[in-house]
Design a protein around this motif. Structure first.
Motif, PDB file in Angstrom:
ATOM      1  N   GLY A 170      -3.672   5.147  -4.384  1.00  0.00           N
ATOM      2  CA  GLY A 170      -3.992   6.171  -3.397  1.00  0.00           C
ATOM      3  C   GLY A 170      -3.198   6.019  -2.114  1.00  0.00           C
ATOM      4  O   GLY A 170      -2.653   6.985  -1.588  1.00  0.00           O
ATOM      5  N   ILE A 171      -3.123   4.792  -1.625  1.00  0.00           N
ATOM      6  CA  ILE A 171      -2.414   4.551  -0.367  1.00  0.00           C
ATOM      7  C   ILE A 171      -0.915   4.710  -0.552  1.00  0.00           C
ATOM      8  O   ILE A 171      -0.240   5.372   0.250  1.00  0.00           O
ATOM      9  CB  ILE A 171      -2.747   3.153   0.175  1.00  0.00           C
ATOM     10  N   GLU A 172      -0.374   4.122  -1.607  1.00  0.00           N
ATOM     11  CA  GLU A 172       1.079   4.161  -1.787  1.00  0.00           C
ATOM     12  C   GLU A 172       1.597   5.574  -2.039  1.00  0.00           C
ATOM     13  O   GLU A 172       2.677   5.941  -1.554  1.00  0.00           O
ATOM     14  CB  GLU A 172       1.502   3.231  -2.915  1.00  0.00           C
ATOM     15  N   GLN A 213      -6.854   2.624  10.920  1.00  0.00           N
ATOM     16  CA  GLN A 213      -6.493   3.147   9.610  1.00  0.00           C
ATOM     17  C   GLN A 213      -6.915   2.187   8.499  1.00  0.00           C
ATOM     18  O   GLN A 213      -7.410   2.621   7.449  1.00  0.00           O
ATOM     19  CB  GLN A 213      -4.995   3.412   9.553  1.00  0.00           C
ATOM     20  N   VAL A 214      -6.726   0.897   8.738  1.00  0.00           N
ATOM     21  CA  VAL A 214      -7.144  -0.104   7.748  1.00  0.00           C
ATOM     22  C   VAL A 214      -8.646  -0.021   7.534  1.00  0.00           C
ATOM     23  O   VAL A 214      -9.130  -0.077   6.390  1.00  0.00           O
ATOM     24  CB  VAL A 214      -6.731  -1.522   8.198  1.00  0.00           C
ATOM     25  N   SER A 228      -5.048  -4.224   3.888  1.00  0.00           N
ATOM     26  CA  SER A 228      -4.319  -4.937   4.942  1.00  0.00           C
ATOM     27  C   SER A 228      -2.934  -5.365   4.473  1.00  0.00           C
ATOM     28  O   SER A 228      -1.967  -5.328   5.241  1.00  0.00           O
ATOM     29  CB  SER A 228      -5.118  -6.165   5.402  1.00  0.00           C
ATOM     30  N   THR A 229      -2.838  -5.763   3.217  1.00  0.00           N
ATOM     31  CA  THR A 229      -1.538  -6.175   2.674  1.00  0.00           C
ATOM     32  C   THR A 229      -0.576  -4.997   2.631  1.00  0.00           C
ATOM     33  O   THR A 229       0.598  -5.109   3.007  1.00  0.00           O
ATOM     34  CB  THR A 229      -1.704  -6.768   1.264  1.00  0.00           C
ATOM     35  N   LEU A 230      -1.063  -3.835   2.179  1.00  0.00           N
ATOM     36  CA  LEU A 230      -0.208  -2.654   2.129  1.00  0.00           C
ATOM     37  C   LEU A 230       0.213  -2.229   3.535  1.00  0.00           C
ATOM     38  O   LEU A 230       1.355  -1.804   3.750  1.00  0.00           O
ATOM     39  CB  LEU A 230      -0.936  -1.513   1.428  1.00  0.00           C
TER      40      LEU A 230
END
Length: 222
Positions: free
Chosen positions: A99-101, A145-146, A171-173
């Motif tokens: 979803g994020i990517e 956002q995180v 957080s990693t992304l």
């Protein structure tokens, strides 16, 4: 004489024209803030200064931005849309990473496709690095956002939610994206042409390799 765009008969325009006008005014205010911050610094610039440079009023300024610091981040709408799209994808069943990517890669593709925006991005980056109040706001925006994305991931997982794992993934992304922008800026300052999307994929591969190492070699204690 100052003109207040919001007091013009823009409300009679079709929705598409109103939105385009809104975006134009927002960008003009943001450009004015960036110019003044570069010339005078954040502390030496007032909201009135920004509005005057943009040819509008203080009242109009506050319809677009809550503070003078926020004005320099003209891409705030893009960021908000990316987060909203990612949240929608996760709630629709996509994994947190998917979803994020998907949302972030769409944003990076748009950036790559508009090289005219690259010089402005570098100017913003320089002023953010030079002004502590702007850096603090940028970091706060990222943290918010995180939190939003983590909450969406936890909600989507329901009773099976692993809050720590969700937070670690988001957080990693976010870190990969920040490192990507840092590397793009480094190359751009050296006049090296580079695709921010390709840099992101390079960073992603590096982080994935580290994750595999962490998984295969758990810490040992004496």
């Amino acid at each position: 004489m100052e003109r207040d765009r919001e007091d013009s008969p823009a409300h009679t325009h079709p929705a598409g024209l109103r939105e385009r006008r809104r975006l134009e005014t927002q960008r003009e205010l943001s450009d004015a803030a960036l110019e003044l911050f570069e010339e005078r610094g954040v502390h030496g610039t007032t909201v009135d200064d920004i509005a005057r440079r943009a040819g509008t009023s203080q009242r109009t300024f506050f319809r677009y931005f809550p503070t003078k610091e926020a004005a320099v981040f003209a891409s705030a709408d893009d960021s908000a849309r990316v987060v909203s799209d990612a949240i929608a994808a996760v709630r629709a069943g996509a994994s947190v990473v998917e979803g994020i990517e998907l949302s972030w890669l769409n944003l990076l593709d748009r950036f790559d496709a508009h090289p005219d925006e690259h010089i402005r991005a570098l100017r913003v980056r320089r002023i953010v690095g030079a002004e502590p109040s702007l850096l603090a706001l940028a970091l706060r925006n990222e943290a918010e956002q995180v939190e939003q994305l983590t909450d969406a991931a936890v909600d989507a997982a329901g009773a099976d939610a692993d809050v720590i794992a969700s937070r670690a993934a988001v957080s990693t992304l976010a870190l990969v994206l920040r490192l990507t922008i840092d590397e793009w800026v480094r190359r751009a300052e050296l006049n090296e042409r580079a695709s921010v999307r390709e840099i992101y994929l390079e960073m992603r591969r590096g982080v994935a390799a580290i994750a595999r190492d962490l998984e295969s070699a758990p810490p040992t204690y004496e």
